[in-house]
Design a protein around this motif. Structure first.
Motif, mmCIF file in Angstrom:
data_model
loop_
_atom_site.group_PDB
_atom_site.id
_atom_site.type_symbol
_atom_site.label_atom_id
_atom_site.label_comp_id
_atom_site.label_asym_id
_atom_site.label_seq_id
_atom_site.Cartn_x
_atom_site.Cartn_y
_atom_site.Cartn_z
ATOM 1 N N PRO A 177 0.837 -1.400 0.063
ATOM 2 C CA PRO A 177 0.017 0.141 -0.049
ATOM 3 C C PRO A 177 0.799 1.333 0.037
ATOM 4 C CG PRO A 177 0.111 -0.927 2.102
ATOM 5 C CD PRO A 177 0.822 -2.063 1.308
ATOM 6 N N LEU A 178 1.026 1.761 -1.269
ATOM 7 C CA LEU A 178 2.124 2.975 -1.306
ATOM 8 C C LEU A 178 1.320 4.091 -2.144
ATOM 9 C CD1 LEU A 178 5.288 1.093 -2.285
ATOM 10 C CD2 LEU A 178 4.859 2.315 0.054
ATOM 11 N N PRO A 179 1.782 5.315 -2.015
ATOM 12 C CA PRO A 179 0.913 6.394 -2.593
ATOM 13 C C PRO A 179 1.343 6.386 -4.060
ATOM 14 C CG PRO A 179 2.816 7.312 -1.306
ATOM 15 C CD PRO A 179 2.449 5.760 -0.788
ATOM 16 N N ALA A 180 0.502 6.862 -4.904
ATOM 17 C CA ALA A 180 0.721 7.151 -6.247
ATOM 18 C C ALA A 180 1.698 7.728 -6.616
ATOM 19 C CB ALA A 180 -0.454 7.866 -7.047
ATOM 20 N N GLY A 181 2.699 7.805 -7.432
ATOM 21 C CA GLY A 181 4.232 8.297 -7.701
ATOM 22 C C GLY A 181 5.255 7.424 -7.279
ATOM 23 N N VAL A 182 5.168 7.121 -6.144
ATOM 24 C CA VAL A 182 6.205 6.284 -5.345
ATOM 25 C C VAL A 182 5.691 4.705 -5.568
ATOM 26 C CG1 VAL A 182 6.887 5.659 -3.142
ATOM 27 C CG2 VAL A 182 6.381 8.033 -3.486
ATOM 28 N N HIS A 183 4.765 4.553 -5.801
ATOM 29 C CA HIS A 183 4.266 2.974 -5.974
ATOM 30 C C HIS A 183 4.969 2.337 -7.147
ATOM 31 C CE1 HIS A 183 0.948 -0.167 -5.117
ATOM 32 N NE2 HIS A 183 2.134 -0.648 -5.146
ATOM 33 N N PRO A 184 4.656 2.906 -8.320
ATOM 34 C CA PRO A 184 5.268 2.257 -9.574
ATOM 35 C C PRO A 184 6.879 2.227 -9.687
ATOM 36 C CG PRO A 184 3.870 4.284 -10.113
ATOM 37 C CD PRO A 184 3.569 4.104 -8.723
ATOM 38 N N LEU A 185 7.448 3.082 -8.996
ATOM 39 C CA LEU A 185 8.799 3.322 -8.931
ATOM 40 C C LEU A 185 9.283 1.970 -8.105
ATOM 41 C CD1 LEU A 185 10.987 4.685 -9.900
ATOM 42 C CD2 LEU A 185 11.156 6.195 -7.697
ATOM 43 N N VAL A 186 8.667 1.842 -6.949
ATOM 44 C CA VAL A 186 9.157 0.861 -5.888
ATOM 45 C C VAL A 186 8.926 -0.788 -6.659
ATOM 46 C CG1 VAL A 186 8.530 -0.492 -3.871
ATOM 47 C CG2 VAL A 186 8.428 2.264 -3.792
ATOM 48 N N CYS A 187 7.852 -0.627 -7.256
ATOM 49 C CA CYS A 187 7.528 -1.971 -8.215
ATOM 50 C C CYS A 187 8.516 -2.075 -9.176
ATOM 51 C CB CYS A 187 6.067 -1.826 -8.755
ATOM 52 S SG CYS A 187 4.639 -1.780 -7.791
ATOM 53 N N MET A 188 8.942 -1.183 -9.970
ATOM 54 C CA MET A 188 9.917 -1.422 -10.878
ATOM 55 C C MET A 188 11.174 -1.734 -10.521
ATOM 56 S SD MET A 188 8.867 1.481 -13.939
ATOM 57 C CE MET A 188 8.370 2.761 -12.725
ATOM 58 N N ILE A 189 11.684 -0.901 -9.309
ATOM 59 C CA ILE A 189 12.889 -1.356 -8.662
ATOM 60 C C ILE A 189 12.958 -2.541 -8.387
ATOM 61 C CG2 ILE A 189 14.659 -0.628 -6.873
ATOM 62 C CD1 ILE A 189 13.697 2.242 -7.132
ATOM 63 N N PHE A 190 12.043 -3.072 -7.229
ATOM 64 C CA PHE A 190 11.937 -4.475 -7.006
ATOM 65 C C PHE A 190 11.896 -5.436 -8.130
ATOM 66 C CE2 PHE A 190 8.810 -8.028 -5.330
ATOM 67 C CZ PHE A 190 9.989 -8.534 -4.343
ATOM 68 N N ALA A 191 11.225 -5.412 -9.140
ATOM 69 C CA ALA A 191 11.310 -6.209 -10.359
ATOM 70 C C ALA A 191 12.545 -6.099 -11.090
ATOM 71 C CB ALA A 191 10.300 -5.824 -11.517
ATOM 72 N N GLY A 192 13.304 -4.891 -10.895
ATOM 73 C CA GLY A 192 14.578 -5.095 -11.344
ATOM 74 C C GLY A 192 15.747 -5.726 -10.606
ATOM 75 N N VAL A 193 15.537 -5.644 -9.381
ATOM 76 C CA VAL A 193 16.441 -6.703 -8.536
ATOM 77 C C VAL A 193 16.048 -8.111 -8.667
ATOM 78 C CG1 VAL A 193 16.852 -7.181 -5.932
ATOM 79 C CG2 VAL A 193 16.541 -4.637 -6.714
ATOM 80 N N VAL A 194 14.784 -8.558 -8.678
ATOM 81 C CA VAL A 194 14.787 -9.765 -9.111
ATOM 82 C C VAL A 194 15.247 -10.214 -10.333
ATOM 83 C CG1 VAL A 194 12.932 -11.421 -9.536
ATOM 84 C CG2 VAL A 194 12.610 -9.893 -7.485
ATOM 85 N N GLY A 195 15.046 -9.475 -11.542
ATOM 86 C CA GLY A 195 15.597 -9.628 -12.772
ATOM 87 C C GLY A 195 17.210 -9.797 -12.665
ATOM 88 N N ALA A 196 17.802 -8.968 -11.803
ATOM 89 C CA ALA A 196 19.395 -8.824 -11.773
ATOM 90 C C ALA A 196 19.741 -10.196 -11.206
ATOM 91 C CB ALA A 196 19.621 -7.769 -10.967
#
Length: 359
Positions: A105-124
């Motif tokens: 549960p995160l505010p708009a603007g921050v939420h997609p960035l957190v999702c993308m960074i988390f996905a990037g770490v998993v991809g790495a």
């Protein structure tokens, strides 16, 4: 040396143009062989993507994820590693993004960035496995990376089909993403989303990293001659691992951008093919990040044209696979137009030598 580089750059462009031209001629011949209205079908193939706003938008939508995987593959190949696990990193990054988009549960603007960074770490992490196996145990990267794709697929399917499965959806799909996680649309009548800006930023990042930084020099040195790089004081193992971590991060990041920009829940039933397309894009671009947008544009345009032709004529969409295959074969053929390049370089060298003797 500058003249030689300019000639090689010109040769690269001319070779790609010739490869595309030959592929289109072969496509034209095949269209006339299977269609009752050959010119009409070919016209749809070439001009169909430009006939409506939605189709032009569809080209850009298809380009966005390819730019992430294309740049990631460019970096890994320039480091001497044919790592195919960007396919699995893209998929598993999308699954990780889905989990963050659903449960955090995160505010708009921050939420997609957190999702993308988390996905990037998993991809790495997905790509790092093959890097460690290669550097520590001398395992063949292309073999381990292909196997890694299946590991990523089945790990992702476990989460999508069990803890994240929305039974009410009526098919195998995750729960809906929180609205705050979705990327905004940029234009009406299309699905072009804000991920386009991230894709452009990734291309710029890849070019600067590879051509304007000391680490980029290390990457190219390790990819060209790892023994010389080692004797020059470059940590070959660390360079390979870091490079593949970056490539995996970009693939996973791209998987998140695709999910948050194009979908409202995770719906993939298998690997999407974006990582393998990234390899194709990197080959067409000559493993140079600055040419990735053009290569992605070409592939997206051809596919949209093939879909328009398949819907409005009697030509099957499989034709696009033939075009892709011919282009790739001619681009990777080292001897294709190589004689012309060598003659031009030799001619320019003779001119420079003559000028030197006069002076």
């Amino acid at each position: 040396m500058n003249k030689t580089k300019k000639i090689e750059a010109l040769f690269f462009v001319i070779r790609d143009i010739c490869a595309i031209g030959i592929a289109l001629l072969i496509s034209l011949a095949l269209i006339f062989a299977v269609s009752q209205d050959g010119w009409g079908a070919f016209r749809l193939f070439i001009l169909g993507p430009l006939q409506t706003v939605s189709r032009m938008g569809y080209i850009v939508e298809k380009m966005i994820p390819l730019m992430f995987t294309g740049v990631g593959v460019c970096l890994m190949v320039r480091c001497g590693q044919m790592n195919m696990s960007s396919e699995g990193a893209f998929y598993l990054g999308g699954v990780a993004c889905a989990a963050a988009a659903i449960y955090l549960p995160l505010p708009a603007g921050v939420h997609p960035l957190v999702c993308m960074i988390f996905a990037g770490v998993v991809g790495a992490l997905a790509c790092s496995v093959t890097a460690v196996l290669h550097t520590k145990f001398h395992a063949l990267t292309i073999v381990t990376s292909l196997m890694m794709n299946y590991i990523c697929l089945y790990i992702g399917q476990y989460f999508i089909n069990h803890p994240m499965w929305d039974v009410a959806s009526g098919y195998q799909a995750s729960y809906k993403y929180t609205e705050s996680a979705l990327l905004p649309r940029l234009f009406s009548r299309t699905n072009i989303h804000a991920g386009l800006f991230f894709a452009i930023a990734v291309v710029i990042f890849g070019h600067i990293l590879l051509e304007k930084s000391t680490f980029g020099y290390r990457i190219k040195m390790v990819g060209t001659n790892p023994r010389f790089a080692k004797y020059s004081g470059i940590n070959v193992t660390a360079t390979i691992i870091i490079c593949e971590l970056i490539g995996g991060f970009l693939a996973g990041f791209g998987g998140a951008v695709e999910q948050l920009g194009m979908y409202k829940r995770f719906e993939y039933s298998g690997l999407s093919g974006h990582g393998f397309d990234g390899v194709m894009i990197a080959v067409i671009a000559g493993n140079n990040p600055k040419y990735i947008p053009l290569a992605a544009l070409f592939l997206a345009y051809v596919r949209v044209g093939a879909e328009a032709m398949a819907r409005m004529s009697d030509v099957p969409p499989e034709l696009v696979s033939i075009v892709q295959s011919v282009v790739i074969m001619l681009v990777v053929a080292e001897k294709f137009l190589a004689g012309w390049k060598h003659r031009v370089i030799a001619k320019e060298s003779m001119k420079d030598l003559a000028l030197t003797e006069v002076k």
